[in-house]
Design an enzyme around this catalytic site. Sequence first.
Site, mmCIF file in Angstrom:
data_model
loop_
_atom_site.group_PDB
_atom_site.id
_atom_site.type_symbol
_atom_site.label_atom_id
_atom_site.label_comp_id
_atom_site.label_asym_id
_atom_site.label_seq_id
_atom_site.Cartn_x
_atom_site.Cartn_y
_atom_site.Cartn_z
ATOM 1 N N LYS A 136 -13.751 2.442 16.069
ATOM 2 C CA LYS A 136 -12.549 1.618 15.838
ATOM 3 C C LYS A 136 -11.726 1.481 17.118
ATOM 4 O O LYS A 136 -11.211 0.420 17.435
ATOM 5 C CB LYS A 136 -11.702 2.240 14.724
ATOM 6 C CG LYS A 136 -10.467 1.415 14.396
ATOM 7 C CD LYS A 136 -9.752 1.872 13.156
ATOM 8 C CE LYS A 136 -10.459 1.414 11.900
ATOM 9 N NZ LYS A 136 -9.717 1.704 10.679
ATOM 10 N N ASN A 194 0.844 -1.199 0.000
ATOM 11 C CA ASN A 194 0.000 0.000 0.000
ATOM 12 C C ASN A 194 0.874 1.242 0.000
ATOM 13 O O ASN A 194 2.111 1.138 -0.037
ATOM 14 C CB ASN A 194 -0.950 -0.023 1.201
ATOM 15 C CG ASN A 194 -0.191 -0.043 2.504
ATOM 16 O OD1 ASN A 194 0.528 0.892 2.826
ATOM 17 N ND2 ASN A 194 -0.308 -1.133 3.262
ATOM 18 N N LYS A 229 7.563 -17.863 -10.168
ATOM 19 C CA LYS A 229 6.929 -16.705 -10.818
ATOM 20 C C LYS A 229 5.745 -17.196 -11.662
ATOM 21 O O LYS A 229 5.892 -18.138 -12.449
ATOM 22 C CB LYS A 229 7.950 -15.985 -11.697
ATOM 23 C CG LYS A 229 7.395 -14.725 -12.300
ATOM 24 C CD LYS A 229 8.392 -14.006 -13.172
ATOM 25 C CE LYS A 229 7.684 -12.884 -13.901
ATOM 26 N NZ LYS A 229 8.474 -12.340 -14.987
ATOM 27 N N ASP A 270 -4.610 -6.209 5.492
ATOM 28 C CA ASP A 270 -5.617 -7.002 6.205
ATOM 29 C C ASP A 270 -5.623 -8.451 5.731
ATOM 30 O O ASP A 270 -5.952 -9.342 6.491
ATOM 31 C CB ASP A 270 -7.006 -6.381 5.998
ATOM 32 C CG ASP A 270 -7.118 -5.050 6.727
ATOM 33 O OD1 ASP A 270 -6.685 -5.007 7.901
ATOM 34 O OD2 ASP A 270 -7.591 -4.068 6.140
ATOM 35 N N PRO A 319 -3.082 -11.488 10.911
ATOM 36 C CA PRO A 319 -3.372 -11.178 12.317
ATOM 37 C C PRO A 319 -3.485 -9.666 12.509
ATOM 38 O O PRO A 319 -2.819 -8.898 11.808
ATOM 39 C CB PRO A 319 -2.153 -11.724 13.064
ATOM 40 C CG PRO A 319 -1.085 -11.900 12.043
ATOM 41 C CD PRO A 319 -1.765 -12.083 10.713
ATOM 42 N N ASP A 320 -4.329 -9.231 13.421
ATOM 43 C CA ASP A 320 -4.418 -7.809 13.755
ATOM 44 C C ASP A 320 -3.414 -7.562 14.882
ATOM 45 O O ASP A 320 -3.621 -7.987 16.023
ATOM 46 C CB ASP A 320 -5.845 -7.449 14.189
ATOM 47 C CG ASP A 320 -5.995 -5.937 14.341
ATOM 48 O OD1 ASP A 320 -5.102 -5.308 14.941
ATOM 49 O OD2 ASP A 320 -6.996 -5.387 13.849
HETATM 50 O O1 C5P Z 1 -8.419 -1.598 11.094
HETATM 51 P P1 C5P Z 1 -7.455 -0.616 10.603
HETATM 52 O O2 C5P Z 1 -6.440 -1.205 9.670
HETATM 53 O O3 C5P Z 1 -8.022 0.634 10.041
HETATM 54 O O4 C5P Z 1 -6.707 -0.146 11.943
HETATM 55 C C1 C5P Z 1 -5.620 0.657 11.930
HETATM 56 C C2 C5P Z 1 -4.764 0.424 13.146
HETATM 57 O O5 C5P Z 1 -4.620 -0.964 13.414
HETATM 58 C C3 C5P Z 1 -3.361 0.926 12.936
HETATM 59 O O6 C5P Z 1 -2.850 1.310 14.184
HETATM 60 C C4 C5P Z 1 -2.640 -0.302 12.399
HETATM 61 O O7 C5P Z 1 -1.247 -0.231 12.613
HETATM 62 C C5 C5P Z 1 -3.301 -1.406 13.187
HETATM 63 N N1 C5P Z 1 -3.378 -2.701 12.482
HETATM 64 C C6 C5P Z 1 -2.618 -3.764 12.917
HETATM 65 N N2 C5P Z 1 -2.726 -4.989 12.306
HETATM 66 C C7 C5P Z 1 -3.578 -5.174 11.272
HETATM 67 C C8 C5P Z 1 -4.350 -4.101 10.821
HETATM 68 C C9 C5P Z 1 -4.227 -2.874 11.437
HETATM 69 O O8 C5P Z 1 -1.843 -3.596 13.859
HETATM 70 N N3 C5P Z 1 -3.641 -6.360 10.699
#
Ligand code: C5P
Length: 404
Positions: free
Chosen positions: A341, A212, A291, A281, A309-310
Amino acid sequence: MATAELAGKHLVLGMTGGIACYKIAELTRLLTKAGATVQVVMTEAATQFITPVTMQALSGRPVYTSQWDARMPNNMAHIDLSREADAIVIAPASTDFLAKLAHGMADDLLSTLCIARDCPLLVVPAMNRQMWQNPATQRNVAQLRADGVDVLGPDSGPQACGEIGDGRMLEAAATYEAIASFFSSKILSGRRVLLTAGPTFEPLDPVRGITNRSSGKMGFALARAAQQAGADVHLVAGPVALETPWGVFREDVQTAQQMHDAVMRSVADADIFIGVAAVADWRVDHASEHKIKKTAGRALPSFTFVENPDILASVANLPHPPFAVGFAAESDNLELHGEEKRVRKNVPLLIGNLGPLTFGLDDNEVILFEAGGATRLPRADKLTLARALIAEIAKRLPDTSLIR
Ligand code: C5P
């Protein structure tokens, strides 16, 4: 460098004899660009390496070289020049000058200025590795530290004499950073800060991937501001083309999973976690090992995605989380989505970028979302904003004694 971050600071920049004098031309430019006034004082030996005319042009002030200079009406250059100074910086500081300082000698204008000072003294040593390692130099440096003098560097690497080792002067940019750090208030002293910054890169095959537009600027600016505020900073960075801020420990990663793992390995030591990275995400399930070829007549490739993972939520949901701060870059209706959020991520503070997405730009405007409500910070360049955000975070930290 933040706009005018040294505005109002007056420095006496003392130059002694050494080939590193050439670096001081650039250092002077950096200091004046940051708003500092710089009064250059040179020893006789320094003038053999770079001319006072050059230093006058760069600092915009007449240079002093002699204690017998008659320009001061009271003939007291050694007193008057440092009277208004916020600090004296000796750069480069030669072996001989360090010895003089350590022994309180005062046989020229610069050494007399130093002993007559009423302000902090910073020295930036520059010498050949044998001169640096000599027990006499080491003794003198230890004495200077014991006397409260700040010793910046030296660096290690190739030297003008052709040898490699410790003793070379910090580069101008690093010296600037160390001076800026010296003037920052240490509101995060003793705290350990873990940050993520930049984008992630999720491979499709060995040469292609999904990423991104995050530049990493905001995360790197926050890492720099936290370091300057006295914190021990660990920065986990996705693929970005940015220099590591001075004094910051940097760990490079590519994918969200790697970023997650790096954070999880270090989070137990952190007092503060700031998730600035724009983490992907999703990633492609089973990226191709080879390739993917474009073959005429063959079906277009299709990919199955799995969720990454978040990282922020993983940190925030630990049994004993650090003070966790998230970022939100929304393309619309930040006011509505920000607080929602923050609650969803379970963090005490979420920083929302206001207005259009600001990837790569130097300016930013943010809203702070927290349980008590939302606060808007004025638009500023990312470095100024980073300092303001670090101050806001520091204000909200639980008492050290209550921290894990
Ligand atoms: O859900 P969103 O991506 O908008 O959330 C943004 C926040 O969550 C940022 O602080 C980003 O660094 C964190 N984030 C994360 N892991 C992910 C997605 C977002 O730590 N997979």
